[in-house]
Structure formats: C-alpha cells, structure tokens
Write a protein that holds these residues in place. Structure first.
Motif, short mmCIF file in Angstrom:
data_model
loop_
_atom_site.label_atom_id
_atom_site.label_comp_id
_atom_site.label_asym_id
_atom_site.label_seq_id
_atom_site.Cartn_x
_atom_site.Cartn_y
_atom_site.Cartn_z
N GLY A 222 -3.87 42.11 109.30
CA GLY A 222 -3.87 42.81 110.58
C GLY A 222 -4.99 43.81 110.73
N SER A 223 -5.81 43.99 109.67
CA SER A 223 -6.92 44.94 109.72
C SER A 223 -7.96 44.52 110.75
CB SER A 223 -7.58 45.05 108.35
OG SER A 223 -8.86 45.63 108.44
N ARG A 224 -8.39 43.27 110.64
CA ARG A 224 -9.39 42.70 111.54
C ARG A 224 -10.64 43.58 111.66
NH1 ARG A 224 -4.70 40.09 114.85
NH2 ARG A 224 -3.94 38.80 113.15
N ASP A 225 -11.06 44.12 110.53
CA ASP A 225 -12.23 45.00 110.50
C ASP A 225 -13.14 44.57 109.36
OD1 ASP A 225 -14.10 46.97 110.61
OD2 ASP A 225 -12.73 48.64 110.27
N VAL A 226 -14.02 43.62 109.66
CA VAL A 226 -14.90 43.05 108.63
C VAL A 226 -16.26 43.74 108.60
CG1 VAL A 226 -15.94 41.26 110.08
CG2 VAL A 226 -15.56 40.80 107.64
N ASN A 227 -16.42 44.80 109.40
CA ASN A 227 -17.71 45.50 109.47
C ASN A 227 -18.82 44.62 110.02
OD1 ASN A 227 -17.54 48.26 108.80
ND2 ASN A 227 -17.26 47.78 106.65
N PHE A 228 -18.47 43.71 110.92
CA PHE A 228 -19.48 42.88 111.57
C PHE A 228 -18.98 42.60 112.99
CE2 PHE A 228 -22.42 39.24 112.05
CZ PHE A 228 -23.56 39.83 111.53
N THR A 229 -19.76 43.02 113.96
CA THR A 229 -19.29 43.03 115.34
C THR A 229 -19.74 41.80 116.12
OG1 THR A 229 -21.20 44.43 115.88
CG2 THR A 229 -19.10 45.54 115.48
N MET A 230 -19.04 41.57 117.24
CA MET A 230 -19.30 40.37 118.02
C MET A 230 -20.71 40.32 118.59
SD MET A 230 -15.75 39.61 120.05
CE MET A 230 -14.16 39.54 119.18
N ASP A 231 -21.28 41.47 118.92
CA ASP A 231 -22.65 41.45 119.45
C ASP A 231 -23.63 40.98 118.39
OD1 ASP A 231 -22.12 43.90 118.08
OD2 ASP A 231 -23.89 44.81 118.99
N LEU A 232 -23.39 41.33 117.12
CA LEU A 232 -24.26 40.85 116.05
C LEU A 232 -24.08 39.35 115.83
CD1 LEU A 232 -23.91 43.79 113.49
CD2 LEU A 232 -25.76 43.36 115.13
N ILE A 233 -22.83 38.89 115.93
CA ILE A 233 -22.58 37.45 115.84
C ILE A 233 -23.34 36.72 116.95
CG2 ILE A 233 -20.84 35.67 116.22
CD1 ILE A 233 -20.30 36.69 113.59
#
Length: 314
Positions: A222-233
């Motif tokens: 439930g963390s859903r915090d991989v330190n990589f954001t959708m804008d970077l994807i």
C-alpha cells in the motif's frame, strides 16, 4: 579528482551521497538549498553556480529532471570548459541532445560522458546501482574510478548517445512490466488467489523480474512510493517512442502505454508515484490489491562494494 555534482534529487542526491560517503572531494549544487545543506553536513562543499563548479572542479556531474534543465546547466558551464575538463551527464535524456551538448563541450576542449544509471533509488543509495557510460575509451578510464564509488556494475557502451539510447529502452521495458504486473495482480485477486502467494509464485517463475521484486512489494504494502514519478515515466517512454518513430519502427504496445500513463496522470497528478497505476484497476474493479508482510520502502540488502567494469560480449 575534485568532483562537482549538480542535481540532488531522488537519484542525484543518493549518487552524490555515495561519493561523499567514500571520501571523495565533492562540491554540490541544487536549486533547493536544503538539499545542499544536507550534503554539506555530510562532508561536501557547497558550490555557488555551474560555471564556478566547472572552473574549480576536474569533472562535473549533472543529474537533472529533464533535457532542458541539463542544457541550461551546460550553457552556464561552457565558458569555463577547457582542456582536461569532463562533463558527466547522469540524467536520462535524449541521445541527440546529449550528442549536441557533448559537441559544445568538445569544442571548448573538454570531454563528455553519457552516463545514465539503472536499478532504482534504493540501489543508488548504497552505491550498488548499474551505470552505462558512453564516451571514448581514454575518457572512460579517467572517470571509471569515480563511477565505481556510485555504482556496482559499469558498462562502457561506446560512443556518446548510446548510453542514453539504452537507458530509455530499459525504462520502457520496466514500465511495460509494471503495467502488466498491475493487471496480473488484479486478475489473481479477482480470481480469489491470495496475493502473498501470488507474489511468491511470480518470484520463483519465468514471469519474475526486477520490477516484480521491487515495485510489486510497494504495491502490495500500500506504500506505492517507488521514488519515481509519472512525469519521469512519460519522459522516458516518450523518448523511446521517438526513437522508434525516427527509426521507422511501427510499435503497438508503446502508444498504449503512453495513453495509460496519461490517464494515470490525469487521475492522480502529473508527478504522482508511478506505481499508483494499480489504483486505476482498483477503481475499475472495487478490489484492493494489498497483502500483509510487504515493506513500506525498498532497502537494498546487497552489501556495498567497490564497483567494477562489466566486460562486453563480442
């Protein structure tokens, strides 16, 4: 070497931290003065601006969020580039742009290294991330000792631009894997299969992957915090699509991925964490894709060791 480091965000801050932790002479700069202060407290020197850092350092590393940001910094540094100076670009950027900027650096007598990383923020934090390096062999041998403090496996890929081309390809594959894992986990939940069991079944199977061993854990906790954001994807998969378009390759999956990520940004925000893509399927099904026993953050359990060059296959 005296090393400048510009860009202390999610990845850059950790890479710079590895240099500082290993006793290197590091000058740091970021638009966020708080990030600079943290590195100074750890043993770095505060840099004033990119030009001053290029003047005073042997090599300057940039790790920035966009090609435009890198271009702006290089333009500031250019008047101070001279024979023997090295610019190391560790951002994920467009191959044609890195070639253009490298040409400007070379015209001033300096050298450039196209040097993106792969393996996740948790491995950047421990000096165990993988690094691609595009440059001539002589320059590679000069910077290799520096790179081995930031990464475990370093691959010399040849000419400038090749590393960035490979990096956007690997991020494309990782994103495709994330999206298929979201679907796989949701279908298993809907079919009544325990998700903890599902995780282990995937991990021991032909369906396993680096993304599963990392991001699936953060989805299930439930963390859903991989330190990589959708804008970077979006930046990275957009760059991969551009490579395909330029080469005349008619991709089918890539446009679907871009559309899915665009929808995710519309729902959760342009800079939402990328693994929140699971929530699109949770909303569509009314299911919660969660399981007990998974961590809230990723920790690299591989012991830190000095990095090494990976031999190429011929």
């Amino acid at each position: 070497m005296k090393i400048g480091f510009i860009g202390l965000g999610n990845v850059g801050g950790k890479l710079a931290g590895s240099l500082i932790r290993n006793g290197q002479n590091v000058v740091v700069h970021d638009l966020d003065s708080t990030l600079v202060a943290q590195k100074v407290a750890d043993g770095a020197i505060a840099g004033h601006d990119p030009a001053q850092m290029m003047r005073d350092c042997d090599a300057v590393i940039t790790c920035l969020p966009s090609p435009a940001a890198s271009a702006a910094v290089v333009q500031e540094m250019l008047p101070q580039v001279s024979e023997g100076k090295i610019w190391i670009e560790m951002s994920t950027t467009d191959a044609s742009e890195i070639k253009r900027l490298a040409g400007l650096v070379a015209a001033q007598g300096g050298k450039a290294v196209d040097c993106p990383v792969s393996g996740g923020c948790h491995r950047a934090d421990t000096g165990n991330i993988s690094i691609y390096a595009g440059c001539d062999r002589g320059t590679f041998e000069r910077v290799l000792p520096v790179l081995t403090y930031m990464g475990r496996r370093i691959l010399h890929v040849g000419e400038i631009g090749t590393a960035s081309t490979l990096k956007v390809m690997t991020n494309y594959l990782a994103t495709a894997n994330l999206l298929t894992l979201c679907e796989a986990l949701t279908v298993m939940k809907a079919s009544g299969v325990d998700l903890g069991l599902t995780y282990e079944a995937i991990a021991m199977s032909s369906g396993n992957s680096f993304v599963h061993e990392t991001e699936s854990q953060l989805i299930l906790s439930g963390s859903r915090d991989v330190n990589f954001t959708m804008d970077l994807i979006q930046k990275d998969i957009g760059l991969f699509q551009k490579l395909a378009d330029d080469a005349g390759v008619p991709l089918e999956i890539s446009p679907l991925m871009i559309g899915m990520m665009t929808d995710g940004q519309a729902r959760y925000g342009a800079r939402a964490q990328s693994d929140r893509m699971i929530e699109r399927l949770e909303e569509a099904t009314g299911l919660r894709i969660l399981a007990d026993g998974f961590p809230q953050e990723l920790i690299d359990d591989e012991l830190e060791e000095r990095g090494y060059e990976v031999p190429r296959r011929h």
